[in-house]
Each structure stands twice: as structure tokens, then as C-alpha cells.
Design a protein around this motif. Structure first.
Motif, short mmCIF file in Angstrom:
data_model
loop_
_atom_site.label_atom_id
_atom_site.label_comp_id
_atom_site.label_asym_id
_atom_site.label_seq_id
_atom_site.Cartn_x
_atom_site.Cartn_y
_atom_site.Cartn_z
N ASP A 172 0.83 -1.21 0.00
CA ASP A 172 0.00 0.00 0.00
C ASP A 172 0.86 1.26 0.00
O ASP A 172 0.50 2.27 -0.58
CB ASP A 172 -0.90 0.03 1.24
N VAL A 173 2.01 1.17 0.67
CA VAL A 173 2.89 2.32 0.83
C VAL A 173 4.25 1.79 1.27
O VAL A 173 4.35 0.77 1.95
CB VAL A 173 2.31 3.32 1.87
N ILE A 174 5.33 2.50 0.86
CA ILE A 174 6.69 2.10 1.22
C ILE A 174 7.36 3.25 1.96
O ILE A 174 7.36 4.39 1.47
CB ILE A 174 7.51 1.71 -0.02
N ALA A 175 7.92 2.97 3.13
CA ALA A 175 8.71 3.95 3.88
C ALA A 175 10.17 3.77 3.46
O ALA A 175 10.75 2.70 3.67
CB ALA A 175 8.56 3.74 5.39
N VAL A 176 10.75 4.78 2.84
CA VAL A 176 12.04 4.65 2.16
C VAL A 176 13.12 5.48 2.86
O VAL A 176 13.01 6.70 2.96
CB VAL A 176 11.94 5.08 0.68
N GLU A 177 14.16 4.81 3.33
CA GLU A 177 15.34 5.52 3.85
C GLU A 177 16.33 5.73 2.72
O GLU A 177 16.70 4.79 2.01
CB GLU A 177 16.01 4.73 4.97
N LEU A 178 16.79 6.97 2.56
CA LEU A 178 17.71 7.31 1.48
C LEU A 178 18.95 8.00 2.02
O LEU A 178 18.86 8.92 2.83
CB LEU A 178 17.01 8.23 0.47
N SER A 179 20.11 7.56 1.54
CA SER A 179 21.37 8.22 1.90
C SER A 179 21.70 9.29 0.86
O SER A 179 21.14 9.31 -0.25
CB SER A 179 22.50 7.19 1.95
N SER A 180 22.63 10.14 1.20
CA SER A 180 23.07 11.16 0.24
C SER A 180 23.73 10.52 -0.97
O SER A 180 23.64 11.02 -2.09
CB SER A 180 24.04 12.13 0.92
N TYR A 181 24.41 9.38 -0.76
CA TYR A 181 25.01 8.64 -1.87
C TYR A 181 23.94 8.24 -2.88
O TYR A 181 24.10 8.40 -4.10
CB TYR A 181 25.69 7.36 -1.39
N GLN A 182 22.87 7.68 -2.36
CA GLN A 182 21.80 7.21 -3.25
C GLN A 182 21.10 8.35 -3.96
O GLN A 182 20.74 8.25 -5.12
CB GLN A 182 20.80 6.39 -2.43
N LEU A 183 20.91 9.44 -3.26
CA LEU A 183 20.19 10.58 -3.83
C LEU A 183 20.99 11.27 -4.93
O LEU A 183 20.41 11.86 -5.84
CB LEU A 183 19.83 11.58 -2.72
N HIS A 207 31.37 13.86 -1.14
CA HIS A 207 30.62 14.88 -1.90
C HIS A 207 31.48 16.05 -2.35
O HIS A 207 31.13 16.75 -3.30
CB HIS A 207 29.45 15.40 -1.05
N GLY A 208 32.58 16.28 -1.66
CA GLY A 208 33.47 17.36 -2.05
C GLY A 208 33.32 18.61 -1.21
O GLY A 208 34.27 19.38 -1.06
N SER A 209 32.14 18.87 -0.66
CA SER A 209 31.91 20.03 0.19
C SER A 209 30.61 19.84 0.94
O SER A 209 29.76 19.02 0.56
CB SER A 209 31.82 21.31 -0.66
N MET A 210 30.44 20.62 2.00
CA MET A 210 29.19 20.57 2.76
C MET A 210 28.03 21.04 1.89
O MET A 210 26.91 20.51 1.97
CB MET A 210 29.31 21.43 4.02
N ALA A 211 28.27 22.03 1.05
CA ALA A 211 27.21 22.54 0.18
C ALA A 211 26.72 21.46 -0.78
O ALA A 211 25.52 21.30 -1.02
CB ALA A 211 27.71 23.76 -0.59
N ALA A 212 27.67 20.69 -1.34
CA ALA A 212 27.30 19.61 -2.26
C ALA A 212 26.54 18.51 -1.53
O ALA A 212 25.58 17.93 -2.06
CB ALA A 212 28.54 19.05 -2.94
N TYR A 213 26.97 18.21 -0.30
CA TYR A 213 26.28 17.21 0.53
C TYR A 213 24.84 17.64 0.78
O TYR A 213 23.90 16.85 0.61
CB TYR A 213 27.05 17.06 1.84
N ALA A 214 24.64 18.91 1.16
CA ALA A 214 23.30 19.42 1.42
C ALA A 214 22.45 19.38 0.15
O ALA A 214 21.26 19.05 0.19
CB ALA A 214 23.38 20.83 1.98
N LEU A 215 23.05 19.72 -0.96
CA LEU A 215 22.33 19.72 -2.23
C LEU A 215 21.81 18.32 -2.56
O LEU A 215 20.66 18.15 -3.01
CB LEU A 215 23.23 20.22 -3.35
N ASP A 216 22.65 17.31 -2.32
CA ASP A 216 22.21 15.95 -2.59
C ASP A 216 21.10 15.52 -1.64
O ASP A 216 20.15 14.83 -2.04
CB ASP A 216 23.39 14.98 -2.52
N LYS A 217 21.19 15.91 -0.37
CA LYS A 217 20.11 15.61 0.56
C LYS A 217 18.81 16.25 0.07
O LYS A 217 17.73 15.65 0.14
CB LYS A 217 20.45 16.14 1.96
N GLY A 218 18.91 17.47 -0.43
CA GLY A 218 17.72 18.20 -0.88
C GLY A 218 17.04 17.59 -2.09
O GLY A 218 15.87 17.90 -2.36
#
Length: 478
Positions: A172-183, A207-218
Motif C-alpha cells: 500500500d505504501v513504502i517507507a524509504v530511507e535514502l542516503s546522500s550517496y543514493q540521492l 561529496h566534495g563540500s558541505m554545500a554539495a552534501y546538502a544539495l544531494d540531501k535536498g
């Protein structure tokens, strides 16, 4: 190239290269073959009997497997899509070559999204963040199941996501955990609702920088359909929502340990209340659960519960299911798990706290702490943690490869806090550590294993480290 469903003719003729032959790589290759792909090449620089055994299975189904040093050095000339395993950085030679040649690169999450059966595709409720992902996904799954839904936790935890979307009996629905790598290599996902729990420096080397890490999370918010859930106490998560390109009508929903404003879920005294998903939200709030329903009710775990509740409510789950799901949930081992009380001192295993942000949250849950810390710091710093927690520190016992980084932070910001350094690295090291911590603790204190570091310098994983701690505590009790 159009590959919109697992029944599309394009799967048969598309030439796939799967990078990496671990658990994810094997699942990707196997799923592609199940979907009708006839050209699947798998590459991995490793070579051992376990991999060769898996290779023999897929080769009988038509895949081509190349193992051993140098196998991933060069991208094959004939390739339409590269499917990469999590953890392979974008600057890896084969991925860099794919980018130069404009060959699409998919994560296994992207592949899973494209493999869904459009006639019976379960909505995804997605969660990411530096810390708390697994616990929140499991809480969410418990709530969904309490509401009577056929739901499963998948992705970085629980069932492999590819297996979930290919299940012959649709969820019916899937609860999905995602890492920054996957995103990072996920492009077309459109979650029903999504949450970023928090953001703190982690995996910056990848990721190369905190900004890039945050971008991937987003990226988790891209094309979100119903609700983008963010942490009111972490403005960076709200900014990710503001920057996201979402489906028209998608709402921003905050969660807070304080009194909730409009379109938020938060706390009023000891109650979790909803001012987001009720008609009278401008003037009223609906009770969902109480702090007594959450185990343990440490602040960061309460925040996890609030995020899970927000996602569940976005899916239409009734208030009683939020209460029942949280009431019946217990976190996995090694997550602020009470081990024992010995001579009036509590011993708590939070070996899963593998970065400073997670360790800080754990430390702030206790009034007086003898802190056990150290391991592989992964380039992290501990100044912010020490400043936040120094008034709670009775003493610190340090071990592991990068303990000097923590020592220097203590010298700068908490020079008066006693500390013991354990240099042993053999299997008996944790017994020494726990013994030293016991000498420093007073009645009513908590001896807390919250290392703030990865475990690989001394242990196979954080679970093995936590087990060693628990065994040492039991020996102390005896």
C-alpha cells in the motif's frame, strides 16, 4: 531513450553497465534481467569466491560479469545507462567517463523508481538526514502498519527497495530511507511526501563540500507531491524545501520540539499535536500521542517521532494509529539502548552515533555523562559538540585511531574535564575502556558509548563495537 515501466520494450534493447557487485549491485543486475534487459554487464574490481558464486548465478541468466583489479577502469564503448552502487563517488574513473560521454548514471533508487509497475505503484514516503533516518523510517512503518496498511521499510534499511517494488503482491505504501550517496544519482523520483531530518557535516570527502552534501540531501524534495517535511530547529532543512521544485499544491510541514505553529507538528506539554493536517489548524490542534508513548523519550528520538508522525499524517493516517505505532515501537540495537545499571550507574550503548552530530544529540539526553568516544573521525571536528555538552561531562574515556582530534577539542573548550586515553586496540580494549569509565562515574551518572566516529579502525562495524561494550558491561556487573 524512454524507460517508463518494467514492461516497456526499451528494457530489452538497452545496454546496461552495473558498477559494483555487492548487495546493491547484485540486486540491480538481477532486477534488470527480471525486467527483460538482455544486455547487462557487471563490473567490480574485487574478486573472491563469494562474488564468483553470485556471478555464476547471473551468468546463467544472461549477464556478463567481469571481476578483478582494473575491471572498472574503463567504461565499455557500447553502453546506454550506468547503474552505480551506493558509495562509489562521482569522481570514480568509470563514472567520470560516463559523465563525459553524457551516459545517464542511475542509483539503485532511480532504477527502483523506473521499475515500479505503473498500474500498482505504491506511494513512497521518503526520509533522509545526517542522523535518525533508520529509527524514523521504522517508526513510520510501525505507524502505517498500525493504521492497517500493508507497509514496509525499504532502501537503506529493511527490505531492499528493488525487492519491494517488484513484489508480486503490491504494498500500500513504502517507507524509504535514502542516503546522500543514493540521492546523488537519483533523478526522476517523485515521492508522495519526504523529510530531511537534519543536516550536519558528514561524508564531505565523498561529496566534495558541505554545500554539495546538502544539495544531494535536498534532492529528496524534488517533484514531491503532498508534503515536504522539515526540521524547524534546523533552518538548512527549511531552505532545502524553499529551493525545491515540487508538484503544485505540495505543502511545507515543520516538526518542532516546541509549540507548533500553523502547518507544523510539535509538542504541547507532554503531548504530540498536529496543526498541519486538520481542517481547524488555524485555531486548533489535534492530539496524536504523548511522550510516554516514545521509547526512549530522548529529545532527538522525540524529533524522529514527530517527523514520522508528519509523514504518516500526510498519507491520511488517523491519530490513533500514530499513538499505537509509536507505543509499540522499539529502536534497533545500538541506538541509545540501555544495557544495564551497575552500582547505581546506567550504561547506554549508542554505538550507532558514528558522527559528532549524532553523538551530541545523545549526550544532551543525559544530565551527567562519562562519555566513551573515538574511532575513525572521517575528517569531522568536535568543537561544537564539546561546547554544547561540556557542562554534562563528568569525564571522557577515549580510544581509537582519531582520538587526538577529540582530545584537542576538549583541551580547547573543556580543559577541566578529566579524560583517560586507552591506547589498546585488541579485542580486550573495550573492557579496559569500560573499567576506566566505571572508576570515573558516580551514582546516578550515565556511562555513554556515543563514539562520534566510525568503528572500522578496531571493529567490523558499529554493531560489533556495541556488542563489545555490552559484553564489557556485563563482565563488570559480574
Amino acid at each position: 531513450m524512454s524507460l517508463e515501466s518494467r514492461t516497456a520494450d526499451g528494457w530489452a534493447t538497452t545496454r546496461f553497465v552495473v558498477l559494483g557487485f555487492g548487495t546493491a549491485g547484485y540486486a540491480c543486475a538481477d532486477s534488470l534481467i527480471q525486467a527483460g534487459a538482455e544486455h547487462v554487464v557487471v563490473l567490480d574490481d574485487r574478486d573472491n569466491e563469494a562474488l564468483r558464486e553470485k556471478a555464476r548465478i547471473l551468468e546463467t541468466l544472461g549477464a556478463t560479469i567481469t571481476l578483478g583489479p582494473g575491471s572498472t577502469a574503463e567504461l565499455p564503448k557500447e553502453v546506454d545507462v550506468v547503474v552505480t552502487s551506493p558509495g562509489v563517488p562521482p569522481h570514480a574513473p568509470l563514472l567520470a567517463q560516463a559523465a563525459e560521454r553524457d551516459v545517464p548514471i542511475w542509483s539503485e533508487i532511480e532504477l527502483a523508481w523506473r521499475l515500479r509497475d505503473p498500474a500498482n505503484a505504491a506511494p513512497w514516503l521518503c526520509i533522509t538526514g545526517t542522523n535518525g533516518k533508520t529509527t524514523t523510517v521504522q517508526m513510520l512503518t510501525a505507524i502505517l502498519q498500525a493504521a492497517g496498511h500493508r507497509a514496509v521499510a525499504a532502501g537503506n534499511v529493511g527490505l531492499p527497495l528493488l525487492e519491494a517494488v517488484l513484489d508480486p503482491e503490491p504494498y500500500d505504501v513504502i517507507a524509504v530511507e535514502l542516503s546522500s550517496y543514493q540521492l546523488h544519482f537519483t533523478h526522476s523520483m517523485s515521492a508522495h511526501s519526504a523529510a530531511v531530518l537534519n543536516l550536519a557535516p558528514d561524508h564531505v570527502d565523498w561529496h566534495g563540500s558541505m554545500a554539495a552534501y546538502a544539495l544531494d540531501k535536498g534532492r529528496i524534495y524534488a517533484n514531491c507531491q503532498v508534503a515536504c517535511v522539515y526540521n524547524v530547529a534546523d533552518p538548512a532543512t527549511e531552505q532545502l524545501v524553499a529551493d525545491a521544485d515540487v508538484v503544485e499544491g505540495c505543502r511545507a510541514i515543520g516538526f518542532t520540539l516546541g509549540t507548533p505553529g500553523l502547518s507544523m507538528i510539535g509538542l504541547v506539554d507532554d503531548l504530540i499535536v498536529d496543526r498541519a493536517f486538520i481542517e481547524e489548524r488555524a485555531t486548533s490542534a489535534q492530539e496524536l500521542a504523548s511522550l510516554a508513548d516514545i521509547t526512549p523519550a530522548a529529545p532527538h528520538n522525540v524529533a524522529n517521532a514527530l517527523a514520522a508522525a508528519a509523514l504518516a499524517r500526510s498519507f491520511g493516517v488517523p491519530a490513533t494509529a500514530v499513538r499505537d505505532g509509536l507505543r509499540g515501537f522499539r529502536p534497533d540495537k545500538h541506538r541509545i539502548a540501555h544495557v544495564a545499571e551497575v552500582a547505581g550507574v546506567n550504561y547506554v550503548d549508542d554505538s550507532k552515533a558514528t558522527n559528532p552530530h549524532a553523538a551530541q544529540a545523545s549526550l544532551l539526553a543525559y544530565e551527567h555523562v562519562v562519555w566513551i568516544a573515538g574511532g575513525q573521525a572521517k575528517g569531522a571536528t568536535f568543537d561544537e559538540l564539546v561546547i554544547a555538552a561540556r557542562d554534562r561531562l563528568r569525564a571522557v574515556v577515549l580510544l581509537g585511531q582519531d582520538k587526538q582530534v577529540i582530545i584537542e577539542a576538549l583541551e580547547r573548550h573543556a580543559p577541566d574535564v578529566p579524560r583517560i586515553v586507552v591506547d589498546a586496540t585488541d579485542t580486550g580494549a573495550m573492557r579496559i575502556v569500560v573499567g576506566e569509565a566505571a572508576k570515573l562515574a558516580r551514582v546516578g551518572d550515565t556511562v555513554l558509548l556515543a563514539p562520534g566516529c566510525a568503528s572500522w579502525d578496531m571493529f567490523a562495524n558499529y554493531g560489533a563495537r556495541g556488542d563489545a561494550f555490552a559484553e564489557a558491561v556485563r563482565s563488570l556487573a559480574e
